[in-house]
Enzyme design. Structure first.
Site, PDB file in Angstrom:
ATOM      1  CG  ASP A  58      -1.681   1.072   1.195  1.00  0.00           C
ATOM      2  OD1 ASP A  58      -2.761   1.175   0.689  1.00  0.00           O
ATOM      3  OD2 ASP A  58      -1.407   2.174   1.929  1.00  0.00           O
ATOM      4  CE1 TYR A  76       0.497   7.758   2.671  1.00  0.00           C
ATOM      5  CE2 TYR A  76       1.040   5.504   2.039  1.00  0.00           C
ATOM      6  CZ  TYR A  76       0.275   6.463   2.943  1.00  0.00           C
ATOM      7  OH  TYR A  76      -0.831   5.947   3.408  1.00  0.00           O
TER       8      TYR A  76
END
Length: 285
Positions: free
Chosen positions: A47, A52
């Site tokens: 994931d 991010y």
């Protein structure tokens, strides 16, 4: 580590591994190594998210893992700030290009509001526009499954009542000490699988004495207890780590928490996230 071989079935028939690797806070230049290590251990669910900043490294890890692409389940998330059809459509393609993957197994709208207005204003129109872009990418085969993250019932209803494809997943904050039972139940009633992110409460729960006492009964660590708890709630568990030893121990959860202890964990209220309170998802909004 049989949990690594267990899956849930999404409403569209896709199989998703019950335990995955979360990659929040793993730097892009470290992500490929972490992902390869996880896959070598046996993880098949990885994931990430546009936010991010490590989609490139995650994609590299997937591509260079030596495991056939079709055996892996790779998720990413559309940036929370994108509430526009054209921007969403472009960002979907950008994620695939950044990751170097022909398709993504699951893509989510990261939050119903931009992070700087989390749980704030009304972005219903923007979420519908972003969802339309996800639906089109899904129908084109670019994304195998689509879903949302941090969505509350009203946010879900906005999609459910104005779409042709219902969300397959809602990824939300779930851990011992923060169990949103009503939201989990609502998702389950609509056929939406819940994914639990931060099942170890971003690490802030490790010193909880009650959890330590329960974990001792099963001869497991507090992180193992927390991961097992989210699995027994019927959710996908996504502990995040770049440490291969932690990846292994996080997958050693082949024990069963008793009904009594599940009830105790479900009723626990522990939401002191320390410095992590700076992040919107931990801010108590």
């Amino acid at each position: 580590m049989t949990i690594l071989n267990e899956t849930y079935t999404l409403s569209n028939g896709a199989e998703i591994p019950k335990l995955g690797l979360g990659t929040w806070f793993i730097e892009d230049d470290e992500a490929a190594t972490a992902v390869r290590a996880a896959i070598e251990i046996g993880y098949r669910n990885i994931d990430t998210a546009q936010a991010y900043g490590n989609e490139g490294g995650v994609g590299e890890g997937v591509r260079t893992s030596g495991v056939p692409r079709e055996e892996l389940f790779v998720s990413t998330k559309l940036a929370a700030e994108i509430k526009d059809y054209d921007a969403a459509r472009a960002a979907i393609d950008e994620s695939r290009q950044t990751m170097g993957l022909d398709y993504v197994d699951l893509m989510l709208i990261h939050a119903p509001q931009p992070w700087d207005d989390f749980r704030g204003g009304d972005y219903a129109d923007g979420n519908r526009a972003a969802w339309r872009a996800l639906e089109e990418a899904h129908q084109a085969g670019k994304i195998r499954s689509i879903g949302v993250s941090n969505f509350l019932p009203a946010d879900l209803d906005n999609i459910l009542q104005n779409s042709t494809i219902a969300p397959h997943v809602n990824q939300i904050l779930v851990h011992a000490g923060n169990t949103p039972s009503e939201l989990i139940g609502y998702c389950q009633s609509k056929g939406i699988l819940v994914e639990a992110y931060s099942p170890i409460a971003h690490g802030e729960i490790l010193g909880n004495a009650e959890l330590a006492t329960i974990a001792e009964r099963y001869a497991v660590s507090v992180p193992q207890l927390c991961i097992r708890y989210t699995l027994q709630l019927g959710t996908v568990s996504l502990p995040k780590t770049a440490n291969a030893d932690h990846m292994r121990t996080n997958a050693q959860v082949d024990f069963t928490i008793s009904d009594e202890d599940m009830n105790a964990l479900r009723s626990l209220d522990e939401r002191d996230y320390g410095d992590s309170t700076a992040f919107p998802v931990y801010s108590g909004k």
